[in-house]
Motif scaffolding. Structure first.
Motif, PDB file in Angstrom:
ATOM      1  N   MET A   1       0.828  -1.207   0.000  1.00  0.00           N
ATOM      2  CA  MET A   1       0.000   0.000   0.000  1.00  0.00           C
ATOM      3  C   MET A   1       0.860   1.254   0.000  1.00  0.00           C
ATOM      4  N   SER A   2       0.299   2.300  -0.504  1.00  0.00           N
ATOM      5  CA  SER A   2       1.071   3.519  -0.648  1.00  0.00           C
ATOM      6  C   SER A   2       1.317   4.158   0.716  1.00  0.00           C
ATOM      7  N   GLU A   4       1.594   7.196   1.254  1.00  0.00           N
ATOM      8  CA  GLU A   4       0.956   8.506   1.318  1.00  0.00           C
ATOM      9  C   GLU A   4      -0.409   8.429   1.990  1.00  0.00           C
ATOM     10  N   ASN A   5      -0.739   7.201   2.416  1.00  0.00           N
ATOM     11  CA  ASN A   5      -2.040   6.970   2.991  1.00  0.00           C
ATOM     12  C   ASN A   5      -2.514   8.068   3.900  1.00  0.00           C
ATOM     13  N   HIS A   6      -3.666   8.635   3.556  1.00  0.00           N
ATOM     14  CA  HIS A   6      -4.131   9.799   4.263  1.00  0.00           C
ATOM     15  C   HIS A   6      -5.339   9.407   5.081  1.00  0.00           C
ATOM     16  N   VAL A   7      -5.117   8.715   6.181  1.00  0.00           N
ATOM     17  CA  VAL A   7      -6.223   8.363   7.056  1.00  0.00           C
ATOM     18  C   VAL A   7      -6.015   9.103   8.367  1.00  0.00           C
TER      19      VAL A   7
ATOM     20  N   ASN B 656     -12.325   6.126   0.769  1.00  0.00           N
ATOM     21  CA  ASN B 656     -11.038   5.778   1.341  1.00  0.00           C
ATOM     22  C   ASN B 656     -10.953   4.301   1.715  1.00  0.00           C
ATOM     23  N   HIS B 658      -8.625   2.368   2.100  1.00  0.00           N
ATOM     24  CA  HIS B 658      -7.643   1.992   3.134  1.00  0.00           C
ATOM     25  C   HIS B 658      -8.267   2.049   4.516  1.00  0.00           C
ATOM     26  N   ARG B 867      -3.543   9.799  -8.939  1.00  0.00           N
ATOM     27  CA  ARG B 867      -3.046   9.854  -7.553  1.00  0.00           C
ATOM     28  C   ARG B 867      -3.756  10.938  -6.773  1.00  0.00           C
ATOM     29  N   ARG B 869      -4.171  12.401  -2.366  1.00  0.00           N
ATOM     30  CA  ARG B 869      -3.502  12.299  -1.068  1.00  0.00           C
ATOM     31  C   ARG B 869      -3.806  10.964  -0.413  1.00  0.00           C
ATOM     32  N   ALA B 870      -4.908  10.317  -0.812  1.00  0.00           N
ATOM     33  CA  ALA B 870      -5.296   9.067  -0.164  1.00  0.00           C
ATOM     34  C   ALA B 870      -4.674   7.842  -0.806  1.00  0.00           C
ATOM     35  N   GLY B 871      -4.388   7.894  -2.076  1.00  0.00           N
ATOM     36  CA  GLY B 871      -3.853   6.698  -2.707  1.00  0.00           C
ATOM     37  C   GLY B 871      -3.720   6.847  -4.204  1.00  0.00           C
TER      38      GLY B 871
END
Ligand code: SF4
Ligand code: SF4
Ligand code: SF4
Ligand code: FES
Lengths: 78, 953
Positions: A1-2, A4-7, B656, B658, B867, B869-871
């Protein structure tokens, strides 16, 4: 997974949410905005979220807008 | 039940004038509405005049001359389909002369028609055959060799129907159906006289033509020229059951035409009040998923998602589910589990899932996928009008003078309603078409399509809806275009004055916000003036309104506009959310949200709660529960451990990916009830196979608040209907439910929900459908809401301040991505991808403006990486001017694309509805699928393994 994950973390998100509500109702004028924000939390947040946000006003007060802080101060936590 | 066709009265009902006419037909005196054709009048009195080119869903054309009649005092033999009835008219439908003439006509047709009736797919279901019988044709004098028509090649390009031109009688019913009913104008009649023939646009085959495969022409065709492939394969049906489409919020009703247990075709039902006999490709044809080999038919469990699935008996699966939930609650507390209801399931099933949670789990942790689409509608309309639903029925659009479409793409998302809307947008019988305003970042099809053109298209930048609507309000207030009388009577005048002062500020004028929205101020002014002064103004909106950080504000801004201009409370006006999934309205009505019971009553309301407590025999939680994103957060924090997910694929549909994946992975028991091993099931421990809408009884509620029956046409191949499965889980948890049939669940809903008090199956069977509120005050339901006043009392003007989203473009992410859907696919595509609809949309593509593409060296069809910011994900580019420079667009129908890998977890301030419609992105050329996509595909494959049965014993 990247990476940059923005969670956002849950805490960040709760603070973000309350500030966001406050900002969206700010145009109502201070007093009404505080009431509306507090009512909103009362009506839509689960008890654990209420406790959590209240605790956060103590540990991270600087991150709350004035309206948000006042509103959280008014909610009764079950 | 035996099979009969629906009666075809030959011509559509007359446009109501209130006057009626009395005449004599074959000696009987009859009275009919003025404007009715002789053919229809005769049919309604029970006598059928032979006909070929007339059918009652299109205007008559008068070309076949089979329907001739005699009218006393008139010369010649007028065609009954084109001649309106008149006072005192005396009509004869049968005479020696008429018989002779009709036979002559039939002879001509038959001489040019292949006589292979016995092997023809339409044998027994062919109007040409019927009419030859009806006119008593026994001999063809011309011989059968004058034929010019026969021996032409079939066009079998469409995956669902064949076109066999040899059988065409050039009646043009298909052409008129495509023009008038569907509004696509894909068919033409080429050539003249004997050489004339039907052809899809510019001589293409059906698949590559403009045709959207709605099936209207197939239905209209009186011969076997246009025939469903399934009929060719199986034969004609022998019984029919009326049911409701399970795809979108239009809620079309169909006759499921069966041969034994096999579904032969779905034919749109003429009496269906939502669709009036029309359909789209999904409901009409794309039901093959119901029997797809990917369907899981046995329950499965596993201890961890690393393990392969193990097939188990229903008893074991249910017992395991119940004991896991009980174990988790005793270890982590009452509020540590919850569930998600589905907008794809019936009202009854949804009601049961929320009941399971509130009564059985003892908390309010129930949410629904409506969270991710229309929760702002619920919030916004409840706040302003007092009820969480659209104000009109679909028929109302025919009375509109100005139609404002914002953030919706009806021709793709709500195709059957779009066809109605287009009908109103085209001029008819000298009446000008309605004016059209489109507010959307993309140039959607409605902006310009055959015979329809928007008067104003405001292509605003994604994320600026509130600013735009406030600017329109600014024009209406400052130019004095508001309806003072209406506002004084129906709304709170002081609130209006506050709101008016707010919107009138110069900083909110169209000129001031032009740099923000990118739309010329003059256009905004013109659109606002048109909406305020153009007569009946009707607003239709979709997910482009709700799926924003200001979704709720936008809904309220829309409601403000409608109230300010008096466009509420009668036919032809109103505020109408176009719902995504078929039962979004129903899922919301049934108490799927964590803060309210069915009928939108807050859980803290003591009167309501005690009513439920009495009915269910347990104390209920007065505190709101967790919403989906909150559940995921709580899961990552370790306080939320188990979830029951019915008919939803949150991993693919929620923002999202993720965040969702992390939340699911942190839970100890994820139960998924669905047709297929969906993406969410990759994280599940229990899989309960679901049933399709063809396999169960129930109701759906469409976007007009219309409650319609879903009827079982075949036994569930997984063994149980979904409501039965939920009941088993409930009973394994000790709740003692005893429903034998969904009608009993509806009775309970009616008893506990004032707006549904009059809704019962026997009533629905008689009426066909009911629009809630349906109760003592409105025994026949409520097509138009707020007629004499708002549900909440006074309409409430709410100041909606524009707050820009925090999702901002910058040097690294310079483009704005917005997402949407297309006609042939549905939501996350689990169903449509398992049908031949793939022919139209085999993959998700990224729409990008030519300038942006050129700057990046991207050519049409290239793989690009997307792309945020989330993925990151990748897909192929589609270069088009439908999107403005700076904006890119894609759909999210395919799991390989995983568009939600890149959407962020920003959400609506009031409801947490995710901000799907705005994501800052960068687009770059790439070589193919991203690492993430490859990893994901591998994880999914790994997680979908099912252990061979021997190993499980
Ligand atoms: S299927 Fe629909 S769109 Fe296609 S040609 Fe027929 S009527 Fe027109
Ligand atoms: S295809 Fe069917 S409906 Fe169309 S003109 Fe031929 S016979 Fe008539
Ligand atoms: S998908 Fe929607 S428009 Fe199409 S047939 Fe079904 S309900 Fe009607
Ligand atoms: S049915 Fe009237 S002319 Fe063909």
């Amino acid at each position: 997974m990247s990476d940059e994950n923005h969670v956002m973390s849950t805490e960040d998100r709760l603070i973000y949410m309350v500030n966001q509500i406050a900002r969206n109702v700010a145009a109502l004028g201070e007093e009404e905005a505080v009431t509306t924000t507090a009512d909103h939390i009362r009506d839509f947040w689960d008890p654990a979220m209420k406790q959590h946000i209240l605790a956060l006003t103590r540990t991270r007060p600087e991150q709350f807008s004035a309206i948000a802080a006042a509103a959280v101060g008014r909610i009764s936590v079950p | 039940m035996t099979y009969t066709r629906e009666t075809d009265h030959g011509t559509p009902p007359a446009i109501a004038t209130g006057k009626s006419v009395t005449l004599t037909i074959d000696g009987d005196t009859v009275t009919m509405p003025e404007g009715t054709s002789i053919m229809r009048a005769a049919s309604l009195t029970g006598c059928s005049i032979p006909k070929l080119c007339a059918t009652d869903n299109v205007e008559s054309f008068g070309s076949c001359r089979l329907c001739l009649v005699e009218v006393e005092g008139r010369n010649g033999y007028p065609a009954s389909c084109t001649t309106p009835i008149a006072e005192g008219m005396v009509v004869r439908t049968q005479s020696e002369r008429l018989k002779q003439l009709r036979r002559g006509v039939m002879e001509l047709y038959i001489s040019d028609h292949p006589l292979d009736c016995l092997t023809c797919p339409a044998n027994g279901d062919c109007e040409l055959q019927d009419q030859a019988g009806a006119v008593g044709l026994r001999d063809v004098r011309y011989g059968y060799d004058g034929a010019t028509n026969m021996g032409q090649a079939k066009d079998q390009s469409n995956p669902y129907f064949d076109f066999d031109p040899s059988k065409c009688i050039v009646c043009s019913r298909c052409v008129r159906a495509c023009d008038e009913v569907q509004g696509t104008f894909a068919l033409t009649i080429e050539g003249r006289g004997f050489d004339s023939k039907v052809s899809p646009s510019q001589g293409q085959d059906f698949l590559s033509s403009e045709c959207v495969s709605c099936g209207a022409c197939v239905r209209a065709c009186p011969t076997a020229t246009l025939t469903e492939k399934k009929v060719v394969e199986v034969g004609t049906p022998d019984r029919a059951v009326v049911t409701t489409c399970a795809y979108c919020g239009v809620g079309c009703t169909f006759r499921a035409e069966m041969r034994g247990e096999e579904l032969v075709r779905m034919v749109p039902w003429k009496d269906g009040k939502a669709n009036r006999g029309h359909s789209c490709v999904k409901g009409r044809f794309a039901w093959g998923y119901a029997q797809h080999r990917d369907r899981i038919l046995n329950p499965m469990i596993r201890a961890s998602v690393e393990e392969p699935w193990r097939e188990v008996s229903w008893e074991e699966a249910i017992a395991h589910t119940a004991s896991e939930f009980k174990r988790i609650q005793s270890k982590y507390g009452t509020r540590s589990i919850g569930g998600i209801t589905s907008s794809r399931c019936t009202n009854e099933e949804t009601f049961l899932v929320q009941k399971l949670i509130r009564q059985g789990f003892g908390n309010n942790n129930v949410d629904t996928c409506a969270r991710v689409c229309h929760s702002p509608t619920g919030y916004g309309l409840k706040t302003t009008f007092g009820t969480s639903a659209g104000t009109q029925d679909f028929d109302s659009v025919m009375q509109a003078d100005v139609i404002l479409v914002i953030g919706a793409n009806p021709t793709d998302g709500h195709p059957v309603f779009a066809s109605r809307m287009k009908k109103r947008l085209r001029p008819k019988d000298g009446k000008p078409g309605a004016k059209l305003i489109v507010i959307d970042p993309r140039r959607i099809d409605l902006v310009k399509s055959p015979h329809v053109e928007a008067d104003h298209h405001l292509p605003l930048r994604p994320g600026t809806n509130v600013a735009m609507l406030t600017a329109m309000a600014h024009v209406i207030v400052t130019e004095n275009l508001f309806d003072e009388a209406f506002i004084r009577e129906r709304c709170d005048w002081d609130e209006f004055m506050d709101w008016a002062a707010f919107v009138a500020e110069p900083s909110r004028s169209p000129e001031a916000i032009e740099p923000l929205t990118g739309v010329k101020a003059e256009e905004v002014r013109a659109a606002a003036r048109l909406y305020a002064t153009g007569g009946n103004g009707a607003i239709y909106y979709g997910l482009g309104v709700t799926e924003h950080s200001q979704g709720s504000s936008t809904v309220m801004a829309i409601a403000n506009l409608a109230m300010a201009t008096g466009n509420i409370g009668r036919e032809g006006v109103g505020v109408n959310p176009l719902r995504g999934q078929n039962n979004v309205q129903g899922a919301c009505d049934m108490g799927s949200f964590p803060h309210e019971f069915s009928g939108y009553r807050h859980v803290s309301d003591d009167t309501t709660r005690s009513m439920f407590e009495k009915a269910w025999g347990v104390p209920l939680d007065a505190e709101p529960g967790l919403r989906i994103p909150n559940m995921l957060d709580a899961a990552t924090d370790g306080t939320f451990k188990g979830i029951f997910i019915q008919g939803e694929d949150i991993l693919q549909s929620d923002p999202n990916t993720h965040h969702v994946a992390a939340g699911l992975a942190a839970m100890e028991c994820v139960v998924v009830q669905d047709l297929f091993l969906n993406e969410t099931a990759n994280y599940a421990h229990v899989f309960l196979p679901g049933s399709t809408f063809l396999e169960k009884d129930g109701t759906f509620t469409n976007a007009e608040r219309r409650i319609q029956r879903v009827r079982k046409v075949m036994a569930p191949i997984n063994g149980y209907a979904d409501w039965e499965i939920v009941q088993s889980v409930a009973n394994a948890m000790g709740l003692g439910w005893t429903y034998d049939h969904p009608s009993q669940i509806m009775d309970e809903i009616a008893a506990l929900t004032p707006t549904f008090a009059g809704v019962h199956y026997d009533r629905l069977d008689v009426e066909g459908s009911l629009q809630w509120p349906a109760n003592e005050a409105a025994p026949d339901g409520t097509p138009t809401m707020h007629i004499d006043g708002f549900v909440r009392g006074k309409g409430k003007f709410v100041v909606t301040d524009y707050v820009p989203t925090d999702e901002k473009t910058g040097p690294r992410f310079p483009l704005l991505l917005t997402t949407g859907r297309i006609l042939s696919q549905y939501n996350v595509g689990a169903q449509t991808r398992r049908t031949a609809n793939e022919a139209w949309h085999p993959e998700d593509r990224l729409e990008i403006h030519p300038t942006d593409a050129e700057n990046r060296g991207i050519k049409d069809g290239d793989w690009v990486s997307l792309r945020s910011r989330a993925g990151e994900t990748s897909l192929r580019a589609l270069i088009t001017e439908r999107v403005a420079p700076g904006v890119v667009y894609t759909t999210f129908h395919h799991p390989d694309t995983q568009a939600n890998v890149i959407t962020t977890d920003y959400s609506d301030w009031a409801t947490n509805c995710p901000e799907y419609k705005v994501t800052a992105v960068q687009v770059m050329p790439s070589n193919g699928p991203s690492d993430w996509q490859r990893d994901y595909a591998e994880q999914a494959r790994h997680s979908r393994r099912i252990a061979p049965l021997e190993a499980a014993e």
